[in-house]
Design a protein around this motif. Structure first.
Motif, PDB file in Angstrom:
ATOM      1  N   PRO A 177       0.815  -1.224   0.000  1.00 27.23           N
ATOM      2  CA  PRO A 177       0.000   0.000   0.000  1.00 27.23           C
ATOM      3  C   PRO A 177       0.847   1.271   0.000  1.00 27.23           C
ATOM      4  CG  PRO A 177      -0.797  -1.561   1.648  1.00 27.23           C
ATOM      5  CD  PRO A 177       0.521  -2.077   1.165  1.00 27.23           C
ATOM      6  N   GLU A 178       2.029   1.231   0.639  1.00 26.17           N
ATOM      7  CA  GLU A 178       2.869   2.417   0.742  1.00 26.17           C
ATOM      8  C   GLU A 178       3.787   2.596  -0.462  1.00 26.17           C
ATOM      9  OE1 GLU A 178       2.857  -0.019   3.091  1.00 26.17           O
ATOM     10  OE2 GLU A 178       1.411   0.926   4.447  1.00 26.17           O
ATOM     11  N   LYS A 179       4.324   1.493  -0.985  1.00 30.21           N
ATOM     12  CA  LYS A 179       5.293   1.585  -2.083  1.00 30.21           C
ATOM     13  C   LYS A 179       4.871   0.710  -3.259  1.00 30.21           C
ATOM     14  CE  LYS A 179       9.137   2.491   1.076  1.00 30.21           C
ATOM     15  NZ  LYS A 179      10.496   2.046   1.535  1.00 30.21           N
ATOM     16  N   GLY A 180       3.600   0.787  -3.624  1.00 33.80           N
ATOM     17  CA  GLY A 180       3.090  -0.032  -4.711  1.00 33.80           C
ATOM     18  C   GLY A 180       3.733   0.310  -6.048  1.00 33.80           C
ATOM     19  N   PHE A 181       4.033  -0.739  -6.815  1.00 38.13           N
ATOM     20  CA  PHE A 181       4.645  -0.567  -8.145  1.00 38.13           C
ATOM     21  C   PHE A 181       3.966  -1.506  -9.122  1.00 38.13           C
ATOM     22  CE2 PHE A 181       7.537  -2.195 -11.386  1.00 38.13           C
ATOM     23  CZ  PHE A 181       7.944  -1.022 -12.014  1.00 38.13           C
ATOM     24  N   ILE A 182       3.543  -0.974 -10.257  1.00 37.94           N
ATOM     25  CA  ILE A 182       2.930  -1.786 -11.306  1.00 37.94           C
ATOM     26  C   ILE A 182       3.523  -1.386 -12.651  1.00 37.94           C
ATOM     27  CG2 ILE A 182       0.786  -2.365 -12.519  1.00 37.94           C
ATOM     28  CD1 ILE A 182      -0.729  -1.795  -9.962  1.00 37.94           C
ATOM     29  N   GLU A 183       3.908  -2.394 -13.428  1.00 33.45           N
ATOM     30  CA  GLU A 183       4.423  -2.144 -14.779  1.00 33.45           C
ATOM     31  C   GLU A 183       3.609  -2.961 -15.771  1.00 33.45           C
ATOM     32  OE1 GLU A 183       8.425  -2.806 -17.538  1.00 33.45           O
ATOM     33  OE2 GLU A 183       8.625  -2.602 -15.361  1.00 33.45           O
ATOM     34  N   ILE A 184       3.245  -2.328 -16.883  1.00 31.02           N
ATOM     35  CA  ILE A 184       2.460  -2.982 -17.928  1.00 31.02           C
ATOM     36  C   ILE A 184       3.186  -2.796 -19.251  1.00 31.02           C
ATOM     37  CG2 ILE A 184       0.223  -3.058 -19.106  1.00 31.02           C
ATOM     38  CD1 ILE A 184      -0.854  -1.594 -16.517  1.00 31.02           C
ATOM     39  N   GLY A 185       3.386  -3.878 -19.955  1.00 29.23           N
ATOM     40  CA  GLY A 185       4.120  -3.802 -21.219  1.00 29.23           C
ATOM     41  C   GLY A 185       3.680  -4.871 -22.193  1.00 29.23           C
ATOM     42  N   CYS A 186       4.385  -4.929 -23.334  1.00 31.80           N
ATOM     43  CA  CYS A 186       3.986  -5.859 -24.391  1.00 31.80           C
ATOM     44  C   CYS A 186       5.172  -6.200 -25.280  1.00 31.80           C
ATOM     45  CB  CYS A 186       2.867  -5.239 -25.231  1.00 31.80           C
ATOM     46  SG  CYS A 186       2.319  -6.266 -26.615  1.00 31.80           S
ATOM     47  N   LEU A 187       5.254  -7.467 -25.683  1.00 32.37           N
ATOM     48  CA  LEU A 187       6.193  -7.937 -26.691  1.00 32.37           C
ATOM     49  C   LEU A 187       5.378  -8.405 -27.882  1.00 32.37           C
ATOM     50  CD1 LEU A 187       8.562 -10.044 -24.403  1.00 32.37           C
ATOM     51  CD2 LEU A 187       8.905  -7.691 -25.173  1.00 32.37           C
ATOM     52  N   GLN A 188       5.927  -8.263 -29.102  1.00 36.32           N
ATOM     53  CA  GLN A 188       5.162  -8.627 -30.294  1.00 36.32           C
ATOM     54  C   GLN A 188       5.927  -9.617 -31.156  1.00 36.32           C
ATOM     55  OE1 GLN A 188       3.846  -5.318 -32.663  1.00 36.32           O
ATOM     56  NE2 GLN A 188       2.958  -6.608 -34.272  1.00 36.32           N
ATOM     57  N   ASN A 189       5.213 -10.647 -31.612  1.00 37.37           N
ATOM     58  CA  ASN A 189       5.761 -11.619 -32.543  1.00 37.37           C
ATOM     59  C   ASN A 189       4.760 -11.778 -33.686  1.00 37.37           C
ATOM     60  OD1 ASN A 189       7.060 -13.657 -33.902  1.00 37.37           O
ATOM     61  ND2 ASN A 189       6.610 -15.254 -32.378  1.00 37.37           N
ATOM     62  N   ASN A 190       5.022 -11.075 -34.801  1.00 41.10           N
ATOM     63  CA  ASN A 190       4.073 -11.003 -35.923  1.00 41.10           C
ATOM     64  C   ASN A 190       2.748 -10.423 -35.426  1.00 41.10           C
ATOM     65  OD1 ASN A 190       5.930 -12.035 -37.804  1.00 41.10           O
ATOM     66  ND2 ASN A 190       5.465 -14.137 -37.171  1.00 41.10           N
ATOM     67  N   HIS A 191       1.645 -11.168 -35.578  1.00 38.58           N
ATOM     68  CA  HIS A 191       0.337 -10.656 -35.155  1.00 38.58           C
ATOM     69  C   HIS A 191      -0.059 -11.164 -33.774  1.00 38.58           C
ATOM     70  CE1 HIS A 191      -0.421 -14.588 -36.881  1.00 38.58           C
ATOM     71  NE2 HIS A 191      -1.602 -14.607 -36.304  1.00 38.58           N
ATOM     72  N   ILE A 192       0.894 -11.788 -33.056  1.00 38.38           N
ATOM     73  CA  ILE A 192       0.632 -12.264 -31.698  1.00 38.38           C
ATOM     74  C   ILE A 192       1.337 -11.342 -30.707  1.00 38.38           C
ATOM     75  CG2 ILE A 192       0.861 -14.166 -30.060  1.00 38.38           C
ATOM     76  CD1 ILE A 192       0.895 -16.079 -32.397  1.00 38.38           C
ATOM     77  N   PHE A 193       0.567 -10.844 -29.754  1.00 36.11           N
ATOM     78  CA  PHE A 193       1.116  -9.954 -28.727  1.00 36.11           C
ATOM     79  C   PHE A 193       1.191 -10.700 -27.401  1.00 36.11           C
ATOM     80  CE2 PHE A 193      -1.089  -7.385 -31.862  1.00 36.11           C
ATOM     81  CZ  PHE A 193      -0.157  -6.416 -32.165  1.00 36.11           C
ATOM     82  N   GLU A 194       2.246 -10.438 -26.652  1.00 38.22           N
ATOM     83  CA  GLU A 194       2.361 -10.989 -25.293  1.00 38.22           C
ATOM     84  C   GLU A 194       2.423  -9.818 -24.320  1.00 38.22           C
ATOM     85  OE1 GLU A 194       4.867 -14.146 -22.530  1.00 38.22           O
ATOM     86  OE2 GLU A 194       5.572 -13.670 -24.550  1.00 38.22           O
ATOM     87  N   PHE A 195       1.301  -9.589 -23.649  1.00 40.45           N
ATOM     88  CA  PHE A 195       1.215  -8.518 -22.661  1.00 40.45           C
ATOM     89  C   PHE A 195       1.644  -9.044 -21.295  1.00 40.45           C
ATOM     90  CE2 PHE A 195      -1.941  -7.359 -25.887  1.00 40.45           C
ATOM     91  CZ  PHE A 195      -1.650  -6.031 -26.107  1.00 40.45           C
ATOM     92  N   TYR A 196       2.103  -8.143 -20.440  1.00 40.84           N
ATOM     93  CA  TYR A 196       2.430  -8.543 -19.073  1.00 40.84           C
ATOM     94  C   TYR A 196       2.019  -7.454 -18.091  1.00 40.84           C
ATOM     95  CZ  TYR A 196       6.611  -5.551 -19.448  1.00 40.84           C
ATOM     96  OH  TYR A 196       7.458  -4.481 -19.609  1.00 40.84           O
TER      97      TYR A 196
END
Length: 268
Positions: A177-196
Motif C-alpha cells: 500500500p505504501e510503495k506499490g509498483f505496477i508495470e504494464i508492457g507488451c512484446l510482439q511476434n508477428n500478429h501475436i502480442f504478449e502482454f504482461y
C-alpha cells in the motif's frame, strides 16, 4: 476432400455432394456425417450456454434481494435499539453486514464470469488509451505506475478490457500500500502480442500458481470483501475461450508477473 476437412477444422460445417461414387465416396460420406454431428453438438452447446447465462442472471437477482433485506434489518436494529444493544451483540451485528457485502460481491463476480460468454464485434483498440482508462480508475495515486509503449490491435475490446482490469486489480490488491509498483508492457511476434502486468506485491508460492485460476479461490482471508476469487478465473476463461495462454512468474515476497498472449483479429 481436403477442403472439406479444412472447413470442418475452422468450424464451417459444409456438406459435400459426392456424385463420382469412387473410392473416396466412403470418406466423403464419413466426413459429411462428422460435419453434421459437430454442427448439431455445437448448436446444442451454444443453447446450453445461453440457458446457463440466463439462469445465472435470474439466480443472482433473486439472491441480491434477501441480502439487501438482511442489511436493512441490521441497520434498523442499530438505529432503533442502539441504547439496548450490548457490546458483544454490537460486534455480532457488525459482522453480518460484512458477510452480506461479501456475498453480494461474490454474486457480482458470478455475473461477471457469466458475461464472458458474450460476443462483441471486433474493433480497433488503442491499448495505451485502454490501460490509461483502467489505471486511472483503480490504481491509487501513490503507486508508481510504469506503462510501456503498447500497440493498437483489432479485437474485441470488452474481452481485452476484462482481462486487463482483473489483472491490474489483482496487482493493486496484493501490492504494498505504501510503495506499490505496477508495470504494464507488451512484446510482439508477428500478429501475436504478449502482454504482461508486473507488481511488487506479496508474491505467490509456486504450489498455488495453477490453483489461483480456479473460481472463488483467493489467497486472502475469506472475510475480506474486496477479494472474491473470481477475477483471475474470468481472465483464464476469456483466454481459454480464445485459445490464448497465460503464465505466471512469482515467489513469495518477490512480486508477481502475469503474461498472456493475445492475437490480432486482423492486421491493421
Amino acid at each position: 476432400m481436403v477442403n472439406l476437412a479444412d472447413w470442418i477444422s475452422k468450424g464451417r460445417f459444409t456438406i459435400v455432394r459426392d456424385t463420382k461414387k469412387d473410392e473416396l465416396s466412403a470418406l466423403s460420406y464419413s466426413l459429411n456425417i462428422m460435419s453434421g454431428k459437430l454442427k448439431k453438438n455445437i448448436h446444442e452447446l451454444e443453447n446450453k450456454n445461453e440457458e446457463l447465462n440466463k439462469f445465472a442472471y435470474v439466480v443472482s437477482h433473486d439472491l441480491k434481494a434477501p441480502l439487501r433485506g438482511i442489511y436493512n434489518v441490521i441497520s434498523w436494529i442499530e438505529e432503533d435499539l442502539s441504547d439496548e444493544v450490548s457490546p458483544a451483540l454490537r460486534r455480532y451485528l457488525n459482522i453480518i453486514p460484512q458477510r452480506t457485502q461479501r456475498m453480494e460481491a461474490l454474486i457480482n463476480g458470478l455475473l461477471d464470469y457469466a458475461r464472458t460468454n458474450r460476443k462483441t464485434a471486433p474493433e480497433e483498440v488503442d491499448t495505451n488509451s485502454l490501460i490509461q482508462e483502467i489505471t486511472q480508475s483503480i490504481v491509487p495515486r501513490n503507486f508508481t505506475l510504469k506503462i510501456q509503449k503498447l500497440p493498437k490491435i483489432f479485437t474485441e475490446r470488452l474481452k481485452l478490457e476484462q482481462v486487463f482490469f482483473n489483472l491490474i486489480s489483482n496487482a493493486v490488491k496484493y501490492a504494498s500500500p505504501e510503495k506499490g509498483f505496477i508495470e504494464i508492457g507488451c512484446l510482439q511476434n508477428n500478429h501475436i502480442f504478449e502482454f504482461y502486468v508486473q507488481d511488487n506485491g506479496i508474491g505467490i508460492d509456486p504450489q498455488y500458481h495453477n490453483k489461483i485460476f480456479e473460481i472463488f479461490q483467493t489467497l486472502r482471508e475469506k472475510n475480506e470483501i474486496e477479494s472474491t476469487g473470481v477475477g483471475l478465473a474470468i481472465v483464464k476463461k476469456i483466454l481459454d475461450d480464445r485459445g490464448e495462454t497465460i503464465s505466471i512468474t512469482s515467489h513469495l515476497g518477490e512480486g508477481t508477473v502475469f503474461s498472456f498472449t493475445w492475437r490480432n483479429n486482423k492486421r491493421i
